[in-house]
Design a protein around this motif. Sequence first.
Motif, PDB file in Angstrom:
ATOM      1  N   VAL A 227       0.844  -1.196   0.000  1.00  0.00           N
ATOM      2  CA  VAL A 227       0.000   0.000   0.000  1.00  0.00           C
ATOM      3  C   VAL A 227       0.880   1.247   0.000  1.00  0.00           C
ATOM      4  CG1 VAL A 227      -0.154  -0.028   2.543  1.00  0.00           C
ATOM      5  CG2 VAL A 227      -1.945   1.097   1.204  1.00  0.00           C
ATOM      6  N   PRO A 228       0.485   2.337  -0.682  1.00  0.00           N
ATOM      7  CA  PRO A 228       1.274   3.571  -0.668  1.00  0.00           C
ATOM      8  C   PRO A 228       1.306   4.228   0.712  1.00  0.00           C
ATOM      9  CG  PRO A 228      -0.236   3.527  -2.541  1.00  0.00           C
ATOM     10  CD  PRO A 228      -0.640   2.396  -1.640  1.00  0.00           C
ATOM     11  N   PHE A 229       2.387   4.964   0.947  1.00  0.00           N
ATOM     12  CA  PHE A 229       2.541   5.730   2.191  1.00  0.00           C
ATOM     13  C   PHE A 229       1.968   7.134   2.027  1.00  0.00           C
ATOM     14  CE2 PHE A 229       6.279   2.847   2.858  1.00  0.00           C
ATOM     15  CZ  PHE A 229       5.845   2.288   4.060  1.00  0.00           C
ATOM     16  N   THR A 230       1.422   7.651   3.117  1.00  0.00           N
ATOM     17  CA  THR A 230       1.084   9.068   3.191  1.00  0.00           C
ATOM     18  C   THR A 230       2.161   9.772   4.006  1.00  0.00           C
ATOM     19  OG1 THR A 230      -0.301   8.678   5.159  1.00  0.00           O
ATOM     20  CG2 THR A 230      -1.393   8.648   2.997  1.00  0.00           C
ATOM     21  N   LEU A 231       2.270  11.095   3.838  1.00  0.00           N
ATOM     22  CA  LEU A 231       3.330  11.856   4.484  1.00  0.00           C
ATOM     23  C   LEU A 231       2.766  12.929   5.404  1.00  0.00           C
ATOM     24  CD1 LEU A 231       5.636  12.357   1.356  1.00  0.00           C
ATOM     25  CD2 LEU A 231       5.858  10.623   3.155  1.00  0.00           C
ATOM     26  N   THR A 232       3.612  13.446   6.278  1.00  0.00           N
ATOM     27  CA  THR A 232       3.214  14.567   7.120  1.00  0.00           C
ATOM     28  C   THR A 232       2.907  15.767   6.223  1.00  0.00           C
ATOM     29  OG1 THR A 232       5.509  15.288   7.339  1.00  0.00           O
ATOM     30  CG2 THR A 232       4.673  13.763   9.017  1.00  0.00           C
ATOM     31  N   PRO A 233       2.052  16.672   6.674  1.00  0.00           N
ATOM     32  CA  PRO A 233       1.670  17.813   5.819  1.00  0.00           C
ATOM     33  C   PRO A 233       2.868  18.596   5.283  1.00  0.00           C
ATOM     34  CG  PRO A 233       0.220  17.688   7.724  1.00  0.00           C
ATOM     35  CD  PRO A 233       1.297  16.657   7.939  1.00  0.00           C
ATOM     36  N   GLU A 234       3.896  18.796   6.122  1.00  0.00           N
ATOM     37  CA  GLU A 234       5.056  19.586   5.683  1.00  0.00           C
ATOM     38  C   GLU A 234       5.805  18.884   4.554  1.00  0.00           C
ATOM     39  OE1 GLU A 234       9.159  21.595   7.485  1.00  0.00           O
ATOM     40  OE2 GLU A 234       7.951  20.226   8.720  1.00  0.00           O
ATOM     41  N   LEU A 235       6.106  17.602   4.746  1.00  0.00           N
ATOM     42  CA  LEU A 235       6.847  16.867   3.725  1.00  0.00           C
ATOM     43  C   LEU A 235       6.005  16.657   2.473  1.00  0.00           C
ATOM     44  CD1 LEU A 235       9.532  15.596   3.110  1.00  0.00           C
ATOM     45  CD2 LEU A 235       8.735  13.455   4.134  1.00  0.00           C
ATOM     46  N   LYS A 236       4.719  16.438   2.665  1.00  0.00           N
ATOM     47  CA  LYS A 236       3.820  16.291   1.527  1.00  0.00           C
ATOM     48  C   LYS A 236       3.833  17.559   0.674  1.00  0.00           C
ATOM     49  CE  LYS A 236      -1.098  15.724   0.446  1.00  0.00           C
ATOM     50  NZ  LYS A 236      -2.452  15.578   1.029  1.00  0.00           N
ATOM     51  N   GLN A 237       3.805  18.722   1.323  1.00  0.00           N
ATOM     52  CA  GLN A 237       3.819  19.995   0.598  1.00  0.00           C
ATOM     53  C   GLN A 237       5.130  20.166  -0.166  1.00  0.00           C
ATOM     54  OE1 GLN A 237       3.368  23.427   3.104  1.00  0.00           O
ATOM     55  NE2 GLN A 237       3.026  24.827   1.399  1.00  0.00           N
ATOM     56  N   GLN A 238       6.231  19.724   0.446  1.00  0.00           N
ATOM     57  CA  GLN A 238       7.539  19.872  -0.199  1.00  0.00           C
ATOM     58  C   GLN A 238       7.683  18.955  -1.411  1.00  0.00           C
ATOM     59  OE1 GLN A 238       9.795  18.984   3.323  1.00  0.00           O
ATOM     60  NE2 GLN A 238      10.273  21.139   3.729  1.00  0.00           N
ATOM     61  N   LEU A 239       7.106  17.762  -1.334  1.00  0.00           N
ATOM     62  CA  LEU A 239       7.304  16.780  -2.395  1.00  0.00           C
ATOM     63  C   LEU A 239       6.186  16.740  -3.433  1.00  0.00           C
ATOM     64  CD1 LEU A 239       8.749  13.705  -0.442  1.00  0.00           C
ATOM     65  CD2 LEU A 239       9.983  15.483  -1.691  1.00  0.00           C
ATOM     66  N   SER A 240       5.009  17.260  -3.101  1.00  0.00           N
ATOM     67  CA  SER A 240       3.866  17.140  -4.015  1.00  0.00           C
ATOM     68  C   SER A 240       4.110  17.727  -5.402  1.00  0.00           C
ATOM     69  CB  SER A 240       2.604  17.750  -3.397  1.00  0.00           C
ATOM     70  OG  SER A 240       2.781  19.120  -3.121  1.00  0.00           O
ATOM     71  N   PRO A 241       4.933  18.804  -5.543  1.00  0.00           N
ATOM     72  CA  PRO A 241       5.208  19.280  -6.914  1.00  0.00           C
ATOM     73  C   PRO A 241       5.915  18.234  -7.774  1.00  0.00           C
ATOM     74  CG  PRO A 241       5.774  20.964  -5.301  1.00  0.00           C
ATOM     75  CD  PRO A 241       5.506  19.715  -4.531  1.00  0.00           C
TER      76      PRO A 241
END
Length: 393
Positions: A193-207
């Motif tokens: 299953v895919p991992f979800t990330l903390t909001p900060e890291l998600k924001q940094q990597l989502s682009p």
Amino acid sequence: MAKTFDVVIIGAGAAGLMCAATAGYRGRRVLVIDHAPRPGRKILMSGGGRCNFTNLNSTPANFLSDNPHFCISALKRYTPQDFLELVDRHGIEHEEKAAGQLFCRDSARSILDMLLTECEWAGSEIRLKTSVESVNLSANTYRVKTSGGEVECSSLVVATGGLSIPTMGATGFGYNLARQFGLDVRPTRAGLVPFTLTPELKQQLSPLAGISCPVEVSCNGEHFREPMLVTHRGLSGPAMLQISSFWQPGDPVAIDLLPGQQALEALNQLKQEHPTLTLERYLARTLPRRFARAFAELQGWDRPLQGYRKADLEAAAHTLSAWTLTPAGTEGYRTAEVTLGGVDTRQLSSKTMAANDVPGLFFIGEVVDVTGHLGGHNFQWAWASGVAAGNIA
């Protein structure tokens, strides 16, 4: 009056259909029941619609279970080569993608059609849109009350799958049935299953969503060298799906972004030969350029190599070979390819899949506490466990 069969199989997925054909060819009167409107829906969606139907390199080492020796017998007696021979007899064109991973060349529909044809040739009946309302055992006869009436049988095979992808009809019915007859069920959780990330890291990597790069990922003593995919929600791709089966909430995951390379040795040499080179440009030699730029920005690597002290390069090399993060969680059963845990195998026969203390009751496929790695292994378990039960039920 209840209609009588020799074998009733609950679940028209990979394991259930394989079992139905096997038992039918033995001359058994077989009925397959499924509440879904169509059989084999997970077969059709697997492998991007092309069904990674087995892995030529599948061994017991590719499976997780609280009782790791349980799967050995069934897997040895029905091998990937055995299933491949069946595929070839039906003239299904296939190809090997990654090492050992066999896919249909055209469509997963070929595998499902093959199984349905085998069931038809074996004389096995399939009833869809039929839910099971209750199951009772009396005098070694199972009485199964369904939405389409009652049936009786001497052998009841549970092939209901796990909890993954509930939108396709997954439920905990098989686990409840096991408990009804006194069997233990190991704790279940989403696997592959895919991992979800903390909001900060998600924001940094989502682009970087959509970018894939080769990595080696490690967690709890296990490691896999496969591609990693950045998504809008977190991290996916084969590497992350594989390691997710070994991850527990709160565990860190280490990612080697330069697998097979000696990062510190390379950085020291580059500093000598190309002192004005930046870490971003160095990473772009191996990783996708957008990922290299974003990762360098994330780490604050914004100067040429000549501006790094020895300790700085050592820290950068460590980050590149063991970028460590703690996932916020996983996407759960919604997108999980499999369910870890399930019916405790210590209460089943490893040769027949039959419950040790309940006559004529069998559990096969994903409902059992046997879960394979990514890459066709879970289908091989479905075929092997289905044949094991079908030869006896």
